[in-house]
Design a protein around this motif. Structure first.
Motif, PDB file in Angstrom:
ATOM      1  N   ARG A  93     -14.855 -10.939  -9.872  1.00 28.56           N
ATOM      2  CA  ARG A  93     -14.443 -12.271 -10.340  1.00 28.56           C
ATOM      3  C   ARG A  93     -14.624 -13.348  -9.272  1.00 28.56           C
ATOM      4  NH1 ARG A  93      -8.529 -11.065 -12.043  1.00 28.56           N
ATOM      5  NH2 ARG A  93      -9.464  -9.022 -12.312  1.00 28.56           N
ATOM      6  N   ASP A 145     -12.193  -2.457  -5.388  1.00 30.65           N
ATOM      7  CA  ASP A 145     -12.398  -2.199  -6.806  1.00 30.65           C
ATOM      8  C   ASP A 145     -13.252  -3.316  -7.412  1.00 30.65           C
ATOM      9  OD1 ASP A 145     -12.187  -1.915  -9.567  1.00 30.65           O
ATOM     10  OD2 ASP A 145     -10.189  -1.026  -9.402  1.00 30.65           O
ATOM     11  N   GLN A 182       2.862  -9.633  -7.516  1.00 33.57           N
ATOM     12  CA  GLN A 182       1.468  -9.344  -7.871  1.00 33.57           C
ATOM     13  C   GLN A 182       1.194  -9.784  -9.302  1.00 33.57           C
ATOM     14  OE1 GLN A 182       0.693  -5.178  -6.999  1.00 33.57           O
ATOM     15  NE2 GLN A 182       1.050  -5.482  -4.823  1.00 33.57           N
ATOM     16  N   GLY A 183      -0.069 -10.106  -9.557  1.00 36.60           N
ATOM     17  CA  GLY A 183      -0.464 -10.505 -10.911  1.00 36.60           C
ATOM     18  C   GLY A 183      -0.127 -11.947 -11.234  1.00 36.60           C
ATOM     19  N   GLN A 184       0.182 -12.747 -10.202  1.00 35.53           N
ATOM     20  CA  GLN A 184       0.521 -14.160 -10.437  1.00 35.53           C
ATOM     21  C   GLN A 184      -0.435 -15.098  -9.700  1.00 35.53           C
ATOM     22  OE1 GLN A 184       4.757 -14.964  -9.880  1.00 35.53           O
ATOM     23  NE2 GLN A 184       5.245 -12.858 -10.464  1.00 35.53           N
ATOM     24  N   GLY A 185      -1.565 -14.576  -9.277  1.00 31.48           N
ATOM     25  CA  GLY A 185      -2.571 -15.442  -8.673  1.00 31.48           C
ATOM     26  C   GLY A 185      -2.510 -15.572  -7.164  1.00 31.48           C
ATOM     27  N   TYR A 201     -11.789  -6.011  -9.645  1.00 30.61           N
ATOM     28  CA  TYR A 201     -11.065  -7.138  -9.065  1.00 30.61           C
ATOM     29  C   TYR A 201     -12.019  -8.118  -8.385  1.00 30.61           C
ATOM     30  CZ  TYR A 201      -7.497  -9.866  -6.650  1.00 30.61           C
ATOM     31  OH  TYR A 201      -6.709 -10.896  -6.211  1.00 30.61           O
ATOM     32  N   TYR A 202     -12.951  -7.617  -7.565  1.00 28.88           N
ATOM     33  CA  TYR A 202     -13.707  -8.505  -6.685  1.00 28.88           C
ATOM     34  C   TYR A 202     -14.911  -9.183  -7.345  1.00 28.88           C
ATOM     35  CZ  TYR A 202     -10.566  -6.745  -3.212  1.00 28.88           C
ATOM     36  OH  TYR A 202      -9.415  -6.443  -2.531  1.00 28.88           O
ATOM     37  N   ILE A 243      -6.142  -6.774   2.187  1.00 29.03           N
ATOM     38  CA  ILE A 243      -5.477  -7.870   1.473  1.00 29.03           C
ATOM     39  C   ILE A 243      -4.287  -7.256   0.759  1.00 29.03           C
ATOM     40  CG2 ILE A 243      -7.120  -7.619  -0.457  1.00 29.03           C
ATOM     41  CD1 ILE A 243      -6.581 -10.608  -1.118  1.00 29.03           C
ATOM     42  N   GLY A 254      -3.110 -13.223  -4.838  1.00 29.78           N
ATOM     43  CA  GLY A 254      -4.297 -12.569  -4.276  1.00 29.78           C
ATOM     44  C   GLY A 254      -5.538 -13.430  -4.480  1.00 29.78           C
ATOM     45  N   SER A 255      -5.656 -14.021  -5.651  1.00 30.36           N
ATOM     46  CA  SER A 255      -6.818 -14.885  -5.919  1.00 30.36           C
ATOM     47  C   SER A 255      -6.829 -16.088  -4.988  1.00 30.36           C
ATOM     48  CB  SER A 255      -6.803 -15.354  -7.376  1.00 30.36           C
ATOM     49  OG  SER A 255      -6.956 -14.260  -8.241  1.00 30.36           O
ATOM     50  N   PHE A 297       0.815  -1.226   0.000  1.00 32.94           N
ATOM     51  CA  PHE A 297       0.000   0.000   0.000  1.00 32.94           C
ATOM     52  C   PHE A 297       0.848   1.276   0.000  1.00 32.94           C
ATOM     53  CE2 PHE A 297      -3.208  -3.038   1.434  1.00 32.94           C
ATOM     54  CZ  PHE A 297      -4.370  -2.578   0.814  1.00 32.94           C
ATOM     55  N   VAL A 325      -0.396  -8.260  -1.420  1.00 34.65           N
ATOM     56  CA  VAL A 325       0.593  -9.181  -1.987  1.00 34.65           C
ATOM     57  C   VAL A 325       1.874  -8.389  -2.256  1.00 34.65           C
ATOM     58  CG1 VAL A 325       1.120 -10.631  -3.999  1.00 34.65           C
ATOM     59  CG2 VAL A 325      -1.171 -10.687  -2.991  1.00 34.65           C
TER      60      VAL A 325
HETATM   61  C1  COA Z   1      -5.061  -6.364  -4.981  1.00 33.56           C
HETATM   62  C2  COA Z   1      -3.994  -7.456  -4.780  1.00 33.56           C
HETATM   63  C3  COA Z   1      -4.128  -8.052  -3.387  1.00 33.56           C
HETATM   64  C4  COA Z   1      -4.265  -8.543  -5.827  1.00 33.56           C
HETATM   65  O1  COA Z   1      -3.322  -9.588  -5.661  1.00 33.56           O
HETATM   66  P1  COA Z   1      -2.609 -10.233  -6.942  1.00 33.56           P
HETATM   67  O2  COA Z   1      -1.828 -11.391  -6.467  1.00 33.56           O
HETATM   68  O3  COA Z   1      -1.894  -9.169  -7.671  1.00 33.56           O
HETATM   69  O4  COA Z   1      -3.902 -10.678  -7.757  1.00 33.56           O
HETATM   70  P2  COA Z   1      -4.060 -11.889  -8.776  1.00 33.56           P
HETATM   71  O5  COA Z   1      -2.738 -12.227  -9.401  1.00 33.56           O
HETATM   72  O6  COA Z   1      -4.795 -12.980  -8.127  1.00 33.56           O
HETATM   73  O7  COA Z   1      -5.025 -11.226  -9.840  1.00 33.56           O
HETATM   74  C5  COA Z   1      -4.474 -10.324 -10.753  1.00 33.56           C
HETATM   75  C6  COA Z   1      -5.590  -9.634 -11.480  1.00 33.56           C
HETATM   76  O8  COA Z   1      -6.181  -8.661 -10.625  1.00 33.56           O
HETATM   77  C7  COA Z   1      -6.132  -7.397 -11.220  1.00 33.56           C
HETATM   78  N1  COA Z   1      -5.966  -6.419 -10.162  1.00 33.56           N
HETATM   79  C8  COA Z   1      -5.012  -6.384  -9.223  1.00 33.56           C
HETATM   80  N2  COA Z   1      -5.231  -5.322  -8.413  1.00 33.56           N
HETATM   81  C9  COA Z   1      -6.338  -4.700  -8.850  1.00 33.56           C
HETATM   82  C10 COA Z   1      -7.043  -3.562  -8.432  1.00 33.56           C
HETATM   83  N3  COA Z   1      -6.685  -2.818  -7.371  1.00 33.56           N
HETATM   84  N4  COA Z   1      -8.133  -3.213  -9.129  1.00 33.56           N
HETATM   85  C11 COA Z   1      -8.546  -3.937 -10.194  1.00 33.56           C
HETATM   86  N5  COA Z   1      -7.909  -5.036 -10.628  1.00 33.56           N
HETATM   87  C12 COA Z   1      -6.808  -5.403  -9.975  1.00 33.56           C
HETATM   88  C13 COA Z   1      -4.961  -7.464 -12.160  1.00 33.56           C
HETATM   89  O9  COA Z   1      -5.102  -6.508 -13.188  1.00 33.56           O
HETATM   90  C14 COA Z   1      -5.102  -8.881 -12.695  1.00 33.56           C
HETATM   91  O10 COA Z   1      -6.127  -8.917 -13.662  1.00 33.56           O
HETATM   92  P3  COA Z   1      -6.206 -10.051 -14.795  1.00 33.56           P
HETATM   93  O11 COA Z   1      -6.338 -11.368 -14.097  1.00 33.56           O
HETATM   94  O12 COA Z   1      -7.422  -9.686 -15.569  1.00 33.56           O
HETATM   95  O13 COA Z   1      -4.928  -9.914 -15.539  1.00 33.56           O
HETATM   96  C15 COA Z   1      -2.555  -6.937  -5.006  1.00 33.56           C
HETATM   97  O14 COA Z   1      -2.455  -6.411  -6.299  1.00 33.56           O
HETATM   98  C16 COA Z   1      -2.132  -5.873  -3.999  1.00 33.56           C
HETATM   99  O15 COA Z   1      -1.571  -6.181  -2.964  1.00 33.56           O
HETATM  100  N6  COA Z   1      -2.353  -4.585  -4.330  1.00 33.56           N
HETATM  101  C17 COA Z   1      -1.938  -3.497  -3.470  1.00 33.56           C
HETATM  102  C18 COA Z   1      -2.789  -3.423  -2.250  1.00 33.56           C
HETATM  103  C19 COA Z   1      -4.260  -3.286  -2.593  1.00 33.56           C
HETATM  104  O16 COA Z   1      -4.642  -2.472  -3.415  1.00 33.56           O
HETATM  105  N7  COA Z   1      -5.111  -4.120  -1.921  1.00 33.56           N
HETATM  106  C20 COA Z   1      -6.531  -4.179  -2.198  1.00 33.56           C
HETATM  107  C21 COA Z   1      -7.270  -2.986  -1.750  1.00 33.56           C
HETATM  108  S1  COA Z   1      -8.986  -3.113  -2.221  1.00 33.56           S
END
Ligand code: COA
Length: 168
Positions: free
Chosen positions: A123, A117, A88-91, A120-121, A81, A93-94, A22, A83
């Motif tokens: 899905r 957002d 990030q972007g490697q699954g 993201y959610y 949440i 968070g999912s 963050f 990562v």
């Molecule tokens: C949000 C977060 C936890 C997602 O974890 P991650 O491991 O990157 O997510 P995944 O790899 O499972 O999913 C990646 C997908 O999520 C999307 N994504 C990631 N963060 C996003 C966001 N803030 N808004 C919209 N989409 C987002 C990516 O574009 C990607 O999309 P795709 O599958 O269509 O290519 C991570 O990006 C993070 O730590 N972000 C910074 C902190 C944050 O913003 N937390 C959430 C606050 S609501």
């Protein structure tokens, strides 16, 4: 990568992941770090719903859900949440989201609520909460989302996060 329950020993690493995920350009500690610190100590903390992703012996992601209420009925508030940025972007968070949903379902929880957002959610099945009779404490619009976990009637009324969120 292993998805597992957080232990006390993981907490410094969880706080670090949240801090870097963050981080803004101002160099200050993001508010999510202290939020997580307070959630760890809160009466609303639920051990099974604080989940880490571990890779190569290091915590690379963390998610927490804590006790919240809708109209006085139990619900869960998910967040923060985070990562590690380089992974990030490697699954990761999912995987953390799926584990949270599975555990909350097994625990017979009614709902998971979050502020995030929709891109993201959605899905994971989250939908806009206010149109389902769940009232946000502020005008959070489409970012205020809920995942119903059963087919039964949803709790209705005002949503309240765990106390530490309210001092944000
Ligand atoms: C949000 C977060 C936890 C997602 O974890 P991650 O491991 O990157 O997510 P995944 O790899 O499972 O999913 C990646 C997908 O999520 C999307 N994504 C990631 N963060 C996003 C966001 N803030 N808004 C919209 N989409 C987002 C990516 O574009 C990607 O999309 P795709 O599958 O269509 O290519 C991570 O990006 C993070 O730590 N972000 C910074 C902190 C944050 O913003 N937390 C959430 C606050 S609501």
């Amino acid at each position: 990568m292993e998805i597992r329950t957080e232990t006390d020993a993981d907490r410094p690493a969880c706080l670090k992941v949240v801090t870097v995920a963050f981080a803004k350009d101002d160099g200050l500690e993001p508010s999510e770090t202290n939020l997580l610190r307070e959630l760890f100590e809160s009466a609303a903390y639920m051990p099974d719903l604080s989940i880490v992703a571990e890779s190569g012996g290091a915590v690379v992601g963390h998610v927490i859900s804590t006790r919240a209420t809708i109209g006085g009925q139990p619900s869960l508030g998910l967040g923060p949440i985070a990562v590690t940025p380089r992974l990030q972007g490697q699954g990761v968070g999912s995987a953390l989201m799926q584990a949270s949903i599975e555990r909350a379902t097994v625990a017979d929880e009614s709902t998971i609520v979050l502020l995030g957002d929709p891109d993201y959610y959605e899905r994971f099945g989250f939908v806009r909460a206010d149109v389902l009779g769940i009232e946000p404490p502020e005008a959070w619009g489409r970012h205020f989302m809920v995942l119903p976990l059963s087919d039964g009637p949803l709790p209705q009324g005002s949503f309240a996060y765990a106390a530490p969120f309210r001092s944000l």
